[in-house]
Write an enzyme that holds these catalytic residues in place. Structure first.
Site, PDB file in Angstrom:
ATOM      1  N   GLU A  76      -5.998  16.738  38.946  1.00 34.42           N
ATOM      2  CA  GLU A  76      -5.731  17.771  37.941  1.00 34.42           C
ATOM      3  C   GLU A  76      -5.550  17.088  36.575  1.00 34.42           C
ATOM      4  OE1 GLU A  76      -5.104  20.628  36.660  1.00 34.42           O
ATOM      5  OE2 GLU A  76      -4.997  22.176  38.207  1.00 34.42           O
ATOM      6  N   ASN A 120       3.394  23.992  35.400  1.00 32.87           N
ATOM      7  CA  ASN A 120       1.992  23.857  35.802  1.00 32.87           C
ATOM      8  C   ASN A 120       1.104  23.241  34.738  1.00 32.87           C
ATOM      9  OD1 ASN A 120      -0.906  24.918  36.075  1.00 32.87           O
ATOM     10  ND2 ASN A 120      -0.069  25.323  38.096  1.00 32.87           N
ATOM     11  N   ASN A 137      -0.936  29.892  34.933  1.00 33.79           N
ATOM     12  CA  ASN A 137      -1.545  28.595  35.194  1.00 33.79           C
ATOM     13  C   ASN A 137      -2.088  28.001  33.890  1.00 33.79           C
ATOM     14  OD1 ASN A 137      -3.181  26.449  36.295  1.00 33.79           O
ATOM     15  ND2 ASN A 137      -3.276  27.532  38.234  1.00 33.79           N
ATOM     16  N   ASP A 181      -7.856  28.685  37.188  1.00 35.00           N
ATOM     17  CA  ASP A 181      -6.971  27.532  37.118  1.00 35.00           C
ATOM     18  C   ASP A 181      -7.003  26.985  35.692  1.00 35.00           C
ATOM     19  OD1 ASP A 181      -5.507  25.170  37.636  1.00 35.00           O
ATOM     20  OD2 ASP A 181      -6.348  24.956  39.624  1.00 35.00           O
TER      21      ASP A 181
END
Length: 305
Positions: free
Chosen positions: A45, A130, A177, A226
């Protein structure tokens, strides 16, 4: 999701894959609830470039932060007891990380350690931070997602101003997110994963938000939108797990859909490369960084301002 014009399909090629020395499959306290008890060797990520062309990215379940140099050499900068997710670089060089376990933290690359910046809010623990994005004036927006969803729409969006003042902007989000700011920075786009939607959040002159609504309603996929980015034409780039990466123009209409040469879980994106027109994508299932040439350059990030 309904559209009239055909969507151009692009395929992202492999830019880098984690070598075997960093791949030891196991179950972790993060992967059990988030990957259905499956053994994992990584979950990438948070891609972000510094001014020297180094690409930083994180590995959530094993608390790892990597730096991929322009020559292709990759270093493990830090491994710690945490679950790093979003990563963005301040224009002064500081590296900010949203960590699901530790809160908002800073990476001290020289010492190879992380340090807390905001471990809590008013003595209350975070649900699970996040992702984050900087505005041009240094204001930081970040999401507190945790395990929220349609069953528990209490995810939160926060703003941290350059002087350290922390404000709660929204507190009724079913899984907030990724984030992106439009070119004028009077509108914030927010991935709402469990609603499978992208919200449009107008920023008022006093910094508050009003008339928040659904901008893009997606369908299908494995987990909703996302990570996000924005390009210079105010198009929003949206990762949708199990589908690919969408480019939606300034009217919210899809123009491009990107899939990867490998993998099925494209989690986050950032622009880089020559003329800032290459989109780099983390693919979580295979521990891969993908890249694809885009028709429009990405919005200049705060780190490069």
């Amino acid at each position: 999701m309904f559209f009239l014009n055909p969507v151009e399909r692009l395929v992202a090629e492999v830019h880098y894959q984690l070598p075997e020395k960093w791949r030891k499959k196991s179950r972790t306290a993060w992967s059990d609830p988030n990957r259905a008890n499956a053994e994992v060797d990584s979950f990438l990520e948070g891609p972000s470039f510094d001014r020297d062309g180094n690409l930083y990215f994180v590995d959530i379940p094993f608390g790892r932060i990597f730096k991929l140099a322009p020559d292709g050499n990759c270093d493990l900068v830090c491994q710690y007891d945490g679950w790093p997710n979003g990563l963005k670089i301040h224009k002064d060089g500081r590296i900010f990380i949203c960590d699901y376990k530790a809160g908002l933290i800073l990476l001290d690359e020289k010492r190879g350690v992380v340090e807390p910046l905001l471990a809590s809010r008013n003595s209350e623990a975070w649900k699970g931070l996040n992702d984050l994005v900087f505005a041009a004036d240094g204001t930081l927006y970040f999401t507190d997602q945790g395990q929220t969803g349609m069953h528990d729409p209490t995810g939160r969006l926060f703003r941290l101003d350059p002087n350290g003042k922390l404000d709660l902007l929204l507190g009724t989000i079913p899984s907030p997110n990724g984030l992106a700011l439009n070119m004028k920075e009077n509108r914030l786009f927010l991935s709402v994963t469990r609603q499978n939607a992208v919200w449009r959040c107008p920023i008022m002159t006093d910094g508050t938000m009003s008339k928040v609504g659904t901008y893009i309603q997606l369908s299908g996929g494995h987990g909703g939108p996302d990570g996000m980015a924005l390009d210079e034409e105010d198009a929003v780039i949206v990762c949708q797990l199990g589908v690919g990466v969408w480019r939606f123009d300034s009217d919210g209409m899809p123009t491009h859909l990107i899939t990867g040469r490998v993998g099925h879980h494209l989690t986050n994106v950032c622009y880089g490369g020559k003329d800032n027109k290459t989109l780099f994508i983390t693919e979580a299932d295979t521990g891969t960084i993908l890249k694809v040439d885009m028709p429009v350059a990405g919005k200049t990030m705060y780190s490069h301002a």
